[in-house]
Design a protein around this motif. Structure first.
Motif, PDB file in Angstrom:
ATOM      1  N   ALA A 149       0.839  -1.203   0.000  1.00 16.71           N
ATOM      2  CA  ALA A 149       0.000   0.000   0.000  1.00 16.71           C
ATOM      3  C   ALA A 149       0.874   1.253   0.000  1.00 16.71           C
ATOM      4  CB  ALA A 149      -0.923  -0.010   1.219  1.00 16.71           C
ATOM      5  N   ARG A 150       1.975   1.229   0.748  1.00 11.15           N
ATOM      6  CA  ARG A 150       2.896   2.379   0.730  1.00 11.15           C
ATOM      7  C   ARG A 150       3.546   2.534  -0.637  1.00 11.15           C
ATOM      8  NH1 ARG A 150       3.697   0.700   6.212  1.00 11.15           N
ATOM      9  NH2 ARG A 150       5.337  -0.779   5.656  1.00 11.15           N
ATOM     10  N   CYS A 151       3.863   1.417  -1.285  1.00  8.98           N
ATOM     11  CA  CYS A 151       4.469   1.483  -2.615  1.00  8.98           C
ATOM     12  C   CYS A 151       3.489   2.049  -3.642  1.00  8.98           C
ATOM     13  CB  CYS A 151       4.935   0.091  -3.049  1.00  8.98           C
ATOM     14  SG  CYS A 151       6.333  -0.540  -2.106  1.00  8.98           S
ATOM     15  N   VAL A 152       2.224   1.646  -3.548  1.00 14.20           N
ATOM     16  CA  VAL A 152       1.205   2.175  -4.460  1.00 14.20           C
ATOM     17  C   VAL A 152       1.069   3.683  -4.284  1.00 14.20           C
ATOM     18  CG1 VAL A 152      -1.281   2.186  -4.920  1.00 14.20           C
ATOM     19  CG2 VAL A 152      -0.071   0.013  -4.693  1.00 14.20           C
ATOM     20  N   SER A 153       1.262   4.162  -3.067  1.00 14.31           N
ATOM     21  CA  SER A 153       1.144   5.593  -2.771  1.00 14.31           C
ATOM     22  C   SER A 153       2.429   6.361  -3.065  1.00 14.31           C
ATOM     23  CB  SER A 153       0.768   5.793  -1.301  1.00 14.31           C
ATOM     24  OG  SER A 153      -0.439   5.132  -0.997  1.00 14.31           O
ATOM     25  N   SER A 154       3.469   5.682  -3.543  1.00 11.63           N
ATOM     26  CA  SER A 154       4.751   6.343  -3.788  1.00 11.63           C
ATOM     27  C   SER A 154       4.628   7.395  -4.889  1.00 11.63           C
ATOM     28  CB  SER A 154       5.813   5.314  -4.184  1.00 11.63           C
ATOM     29  OG  SER A 154       7.012   5.960  -4.574  1.00 11.63           O
ATOM     30  N   PRO A 155       5.212   8.588  -4.687  1.00 10.95           N
ATOM     31  CA  PRO A 155       5.193   9.599  -5.752  1.00 10.95           C
ATOM     32  C   PRO A 155       6.071   9.215  -6.940  1.00 10.95           C
ATOM     33  CG  PRO A 155       6.516  10.351  -3.885  1.00 10.95           C
ATOM     34  CD  PRO A 155       5.857   9.084  -3.455  1.00 10.95           C
ATOM     35  N   MET A 162      -5.609  -2.349   1.471  1.00  7.58           N
ATOM     36  CA  MET A 162      -5.238  -1.715   0.203  1.00  7.58           C
ATOM     37  C   MET A 162      -6.213  -0.637  -0.249  1.00  7.58           C
ATOM     38  SD  MET A 162      -2.369  -3.019  -0.765  1.00  7.58           S
ATOM     39  CE  MET A 162      -2.390  -2.147  -2.321  1.00  7.58           C
ATOM     40  N   PHE A 163      -7.460  -0.686   0.217  1.00  9.61           N
ATOM     41  CA  PHE A 163      -8.499   0.162  -0.371  1.00  9.61           C
ATOM     42  C   PHE A 163      -8.166   1.645  -0.257  1.00  9.61           C
ATOM     43  CE2 PHE A 163     -12.454   2.491  -0.580  1.00  9.61           C
ATOM     44  CZ  PHE A 163     -13.083   1.916  -1.674  1.00  9.61           C
ATOM     45  N   GLY A 164      -7.738   2.093   0.922  1.00  9.47           N
ATOM     46  CA  GLY A 164      -7.475   3.520   1.120  1.00  9.47           C
ATOM     47  C   GLY A 164      -6.426   4.051   0.155  1.00  9.47           C
ATOM     48  N   ALA A 165      -5.312   3.300   0.022  1.00  5.26           N
ATOM     49  CA  ALA A 165      -4.235   3.748  -0.871  1.00  5.26           C
ATOM     50  C   ALA A 165      -4.706   3.756  -2.327  1.00  5.26           C
ATOM     51  CB  ALA A 165      -3.023   2.839  -0.714  1.00  5.26           C
ATOM     52  N   LEU A 166      -5.462   2.731  -2.723  1.00  8.25           N
ATOM     53  CA  LEU A 166      -5.930   2.657  -4.113  1.00  8.25           C
ATOM     54  C   LEU A 166      -6.925   3.779  -4.405  1.00  8.25           C
ATOM     55  CD1 LEU A 166      -6.417  -1.221  -4.428  1.00  8.25           C
ATOM     56  CD2 LEU A 166      -4.666   0.156  -5.563  1.00  8.25           C
ATOM     57  N   TYR A 167      -7.902   3.965  -3.524  1.00 10.38           N
ATOM     58  CA  TYR A 167      -8.948   4.952  -3.777  1.00 10.38           C
ATOM     59  C   TYR A 167      -8.374   6.366  -3.792  1.00 10.38           C
ATOM     60  CZ  TYR A 167     -13.640   6.975  -3.588  1.00 10.38           C
ATOM     61  OH  TYR A 167     -14.790   7.671  -3.880  1.00 10.38           O
ATOM     62  N   SER A 208      -6.185   6.952  -6.900  1.00 10.12           N
ATOM     63  CA  SER A 208      -6.941   6.951  -8.156  1.00 10.12           C
ATOM     64  C   SER A 208      -7.370   8.361  -8.531  1.00 10.12           C
ATOM     65  CB  SER A 208      -8.175   6.049  -8.031  1.00 10.12           C
ATOM     66  OG  SER A 208      -9.113   6.615  -7.122  1.00 10.12           O
ATOM     67  N   LYS A 209      -7.399   9.254  -7.544  1.00 10.60           N
ATOM     68  CA  LYS A 209      -7.802  10.640  -7.806  1.00 10.60           C
ATOM     69  C   LYS A 209      -6.629  11.619  -7.718  1.00 10.60           C
ATOM     70  CE  LYS A 209     -12.399   9.776  -5.859  1.00 10.60           C
ATOM     71  NZ  LYS A 209     -13.095   9.804  -7.162  1.00 10.60           N
ATOM     72  N   SER A 210      -5.623  11.285  -6.879  1.00  9.83           N
ATOM     73  CA  SER A 210      -4.606  12.298  -6.577  1.00  9.83           C
ATOM     74  C   SER A 210      -3.244  12.036  -7.206  1.00  9.83           C
ATOM     75  CB  SER A 210      -4.433  12.399  -5.052  1.00  9.83           C
ATOM     76  OG  SER A 210      -3.963  11.170  -4.527  1.00  9.83           O
ATOM     77  N   HIS A 219      -3.144   5.836 -12.742  1.00  9.75           N
ATOM     78  CA  HIS A 219      -4.606   5.869 -12.606  1.00  9.75           C
ATOM     79  C   HIS A 219      -5.228   4.633 -13.252  1.00  9.75           C
ATOM     80  CE1 HIS A 219      -4.844  10.542 -12.053  1.00  9.75           C
ATOM     81  NE2 HIS A 219      -4.120   9.928 -11.126  1.00  9.75           N
ATOM     82  N   GLY A 220      -4.774   4.308 -14.461  1.00 14.43           N
ATOM     83  CA  GLY A 220      -5.332   3.152 -15.164  1.00 14.43           C
ATOM     84  C   GLY A 220      -5.070   1.846 -14.428  1.00 14.43           C
ATOM     85  N   LEU A 221      -3.861   1.688 -13.898  1.00 18.87           N
ATOM     86  CA  LEU A 221      -3.530   0.458 -13.172  1.00 18.87           C
ATOM     87  C   LEU A 221      -4.322   0.363 -11.870  1.00 18.87           C
ATOM     88  CD1 LEU A 221       0.353   0.504 -13.702  1.00 18.87           C
ATOM     89  CD2 LEU A 221      -1.257  -1.142 -14.677  1.00 18.87           C
ATOM     90  N   ILE A 222      -4.555   1.506 -11.215  1.00 19.53           N
ATOM     91  CA  ILE A 222      -5.332   1.494  -9.969  1.00 19.53           C
ATOM     92  C   ILE A 222      -6.785   1.141 -10.253  1.00 19.53           C
ATOM     93  CG2 ILE A 222      -6.271   2.983  -8.156  1.00 19.53           C
ATOM     94  CD1 ILE A 222      -3.581   4.372  -7.994  1.00 19.53           C
ATOM     95  N   TYR A 223      -7.347   1.696 -11.320  1.00 23.76           N
ATOM     96  CA  TYR A 223      -8.729   1.357 -11.677  1.00 23.76           C
ATOM     97  C   TYR A 223      -8.860  -0.133 -11.966  1.00 23.76           C
ATOM     98  CZ  TYR A 223      -9.776   6.346 -12.025  1.00 23.76           C
ATOM     99  OH  TYR A 223      -9.966   7.672 -11.748  1.00 23.76           O
ATOM    100  N   ASN A 224      -7.837  -0.709 -12.592  1.00 27.47           N
ATOM    101  CA  ASN A 224      -7.850  -2.143 -12.869  1.00 27.47           C
ATOM    102  C   ASN A 224      -7.847  -2.944 -11.564  1.00 27.47           C
ATOM    103  OD1 ASN A 224      -7.382  -4.625 -14.505  1.00 27.47           O
ATOM    104  ND2 ASN A 224      -5.402  -4.587 -13.486  1.00 27.47           N
TER     105      ASN A 224
END
Length: 422
Positions: free
Chosen positions: A221-227, A259-264, A267-269, A276-281
């Motif tokens: 989840a931290r990796c998904v949120s990485s800038p 995972m939900f918080g990091a993905l959601y 997906s917007k920020s 964005h596309g990979l997160i929506y998937n």
């Protein structure tokens, strides 16, 4: 072969051995000698002994990759043919790794030595000896923290995966070790860790996966949120792996809330459109797994965000109130100081006048008092006079000690002024 202490394998071109055409002949001749059908280890062991192995391992620090490649093949042949030297070879390789870990952090032959060990680990008998498990925990896992890990990471990851294929019970130790040494600020190294993590998950057993899924997906989840988009992208590629998706699906009730918080949020920020596309998937796959749980996570996330906004608003209002109170207090203190200065000015004027008045002493009274004092401080009965000056002789309320010589000099001075003829 000369060793340049300033050589950086990640940045610099290797210094090729000038005498390589001659050295190559020596290496190839010795290698063919070892591979010859007529070769007998019992005869050669008089020359190929522990001292020979140490000297051979020292050559692995050569900058010339051609020399290291032939050394790798040569050492592997010796390991295969000389059974009595196997434990010694492993021990000396460990010592090289320990020096890299705790002393120099630099050695040119780590990749080749790990490649040899990959083949050795593949041949370990089951159950694994405690010595081999300690090698995994004390050498292979700490090698992930070395700065130049990128030079030998493929070979290192291969060795780790070989251990897990041999004994799946080591999975928890390996995953926790990776999370312990997980890079915080080095994004390319983080991508390498994610590559290795996917290789491990490809061979993980479902019951072992359940032991480490919470800390593992907290890190994901931290990796998904990485800038850094490469880190986020590599983490989201896990959702394209069929076996990993099977593991996630079987444990969605635990993994989806993590995972939900990091993905959601991302997906917007997140700034990168590919992310964005990979997160929506990933969100779509989660939704298809368990629609009810997905809806619950959505409601819970929105409630949390609303509470966070309310808390943030309350915090900002508290700061504004505090700031306004500070400004009000500052103004009050300023006014109070101004009044105190005015009052202090009047008080100082009055006290100054009083002090000047106290300074005016009646000279006649002073002289009369001095005349009435006994000579030299002697009383009628011969005792020493221990009197103090009366209050009207003092300038302030404090009492001054009696000095008879001074009084006598003052009296004589006054008489001289009154009667100039004397």
């Amino acid at each position: 072969s000369g060793i340049n202490a300033e050589y950086d394998p990640e940045e610099d071109e290797p210094t090729l051995e000038a005498a390589w055409p001659h050295l190559q002949l020596v290496y190839e001749f010795f290698l063919r000698f070892l591979e010859s059908p007529d070769f007998t280890p019992s005869t050669a062991k008089r020359s190929i002994d522990q001292q020979f192995v140490i000297q051979l391992l020292e050559l692995f620090d050569s900058e010339d990759p051609r020399e290291r490649d032939l050394l790798k093949t040569t050492l592997h042949r010796i390991y295969g043919k000389f059974l009595g030297l196997r434990a010694y070879i492993r021990k000396q390789i460990n010592n090289i790794f320990y020096r890299v870990l705790y002393e120099s952090e630099r050695h040119n032959g780590i990749a080749e030595l790990l490649e040899i060990l990959g083949s050795i680990i593949n041949g370990f008998a089951l159950p694994l000896k405690e010595e081999h498990k300690q090698f995994l925990q004390r050498v292979l896992l700490p090698l992930h923290k070395v700065k130049s890990m990128s030079v030998y990471h493929p070979q290192l990851a291969y060795c780790v995966v070989q251990f897990l294929e041999k004994d799946s019970s080591l999975t928890e130790v390996v995953i926790k070790g990776l999370l312990k040494f997980w890079p915080k600020t080095h994004s390319p190294k983080e991508v390498m860790f994610l590559n290795e993590l996917e290789e491990i998950l490809d061979v993980i057993e479902p019951h072992e996966f359940r032991k480490i899924m919470r800390p593992l997906f907290q890190q994901l989840a931290r990796c998904v949120s990485s800038p850094h988009f490469q880190v986020a992208e590599r983490a989201l590629y896990f959702w394209n792996n069929d076996y990993i998706m099977t593991l996630i699906s079987d444990n969605a009730d635990v993994i989806l809330p993590i995972m939900f918080g990091a993905l959601y949020k991302n997906s917007k920020s997140h700034w990168n459109k590919t992310i964005h596309g990979l997160i929506y998937n990933a969100l779509k796959l989660f939704m298809e797994m368990n629609q009810r749980l997905f809806d619950e996570c959505t409601v819970r996330y929105k409630d949390e965000r609303q509470r966070e906004r309310a808390k943030q608003k309350e915090r900002e209002e508290s700061w504004q109130t505090l700031e306004q109170q500070a400004l009000t207090n500052a103004e009050k203190i300023k006014q109070l100081n101004a009044r105190n200065m005015i009052a202090s000015g009047h008080a100082n004027s009055r006290s100054q006048l009083e002090e000047e008045a106290e300074d005016v002493v009646d000279t006649t009274t002073l002289l009369d008092n001095i005349k009435n004092l006994p000579e030299k401080g002697e009383s009628d009965d011969g005792d020493i006079v221990e009197q103090t000056v009366q209050r009207d002789l003092t300038r302030r309320k404090s009492f001054l000690p009696v000095d008879f010589e001074t009084r006598k000099a003052l009296l004589q001075h006054h008489q001289h002024k009154v009667d100039p003829s004397t």
